[in-house]
Design an enzyme around this catalytic site. Structure first.
Site, PDB file in Angstrom:
ATOM      1  CG  HIS A 118      -2.118   0.828   1.140  1.00 44.09           C
ATOM      2  ND1 HIS A 118      -3.368   0.398   1.552  1.00 44.09           N
ATOM      3  CD2 HIS A 118      -2.287   2.101   0.691  1.00 44.09           C
ATOM      4  CE1 HIS A 118      -4.251   1.375   1.349  1.00 44.09           C
ATOM      5  NE2 HIS A 118      -3.606   2.417   0.836  1.00 44.09           N
ATOM      6  CB  VAL A 119       1.977   3.431  -2.818  1.00 43.21           C
ATOM      7  CG1 VAL A 119       0.664   4.047  -3.285  1.00 43.21           C
ATOM      8  CG2 VAL A 119       3.141   4.375  -3.056  1.00 43.21           C
ATOM      9  CG  HIS A 120       3.010   4.587   2.960  1.00 41.86           C
ATOM     10  ND1 HIS A 120       3.101   3.269   2.579  1.00 41.86           N
ATOM     11  CD2 HIS A 120       4.027   4.789   3.824  1.00 41.86           C
ATOM     12  CE1 HIS A 120       4.115   2.693   3.202  1.00 41.86           C
ATOM     13  NE2 HIS A 120       4.705   3.596   3.952  1.00 41.86           N
ATOM     14  CG  LEU A 121       3.310  10.278  -1.097  1.00 47.77           C
ATOM     15  CD1 LEU A 121       2.557  11.444  -1.702  1.00 47.77           C
ATOM     16  CD2 LEU A 121       4.641  10.085  -1.802  1.00 47.77           C
TER      17      LEU A 121
END
Ligand code: ZN
Length: 160
Positions: A118-121
């Site tokens: 789950h991509v996140h910044l």
């Protein structure tokens, strides 16, 4: 606990407490935002406090969609993520008056992603010399503010 170096230098801490499933999807599925450290729910993306912050005010922006990398998201999700990053910087500047920010993502496990599915910044407020007073003692990070306090302050910052 894995220790993978990343340019953001904090995600390895996320591996400390492994839970079943995805930490982002789990938090989204639960009703109590305060308990799950969700600061703001948008339409396609949301803001969540990092359980193991690198500095006070370390937050993350993630899409609602469970996707491992930015190119799998629709353009509207990406646009909303960037908008939430921008709003976060405004709020964090008011509350913490940091001198600088690190904003970025670890995409993929080899890059040090704590939740590679789950991509996140990450948005990390920075101060000159913060690496000195935030020094690591074994597995314990010394932080100047309790997480609960951070949550309340940032949440209030978004409601203003
Ligand atoms: Zn997920």
């Amino acid at each position: 606990m894995k220790r993978i170096w990343s340019p953001w230098r904090m995600e390895y801490i996320e591996n400390h407490e492994k839970q079943e499933g995805c930490i982002f999807c789990n938090a989204l599925a639960r009703p109590d935002d305060a308990e799950n450290l969700i600061i703001k729910r948008g339409k396609l993306a949301f803001i969540i406090l990092n359980l193991y912050p690198y500095t006070s005010g370390h937050i993350m922006v993630a899409p609602m969609a469970h996707q491992p990398s930015l190119e799998f998201l629709d353009p509207d999700s990406r646009a909303e993520m960037m908008e939430l990053v921008s709003q976060s910087i405004v709020v964090l500047k008011k509350i913490y008056k940091p001198q600088a920010f690190n904003v970025g993502a670890n995409i993929g496990e080899a890059a040090g992603a704590g939740e590679p599915g789950h991509v996140h910044l990450h948005i990390v407020p920075r101060w000159a010399g913060d690496t000195n007073f935030m020094s690591t003692l074994g597995e314990t990070r010394v932080l100047p503010e309790a997480l609960e306090q951070t949550y309340k302050r940032i949440k209030a910052g978004f409601q203003r």
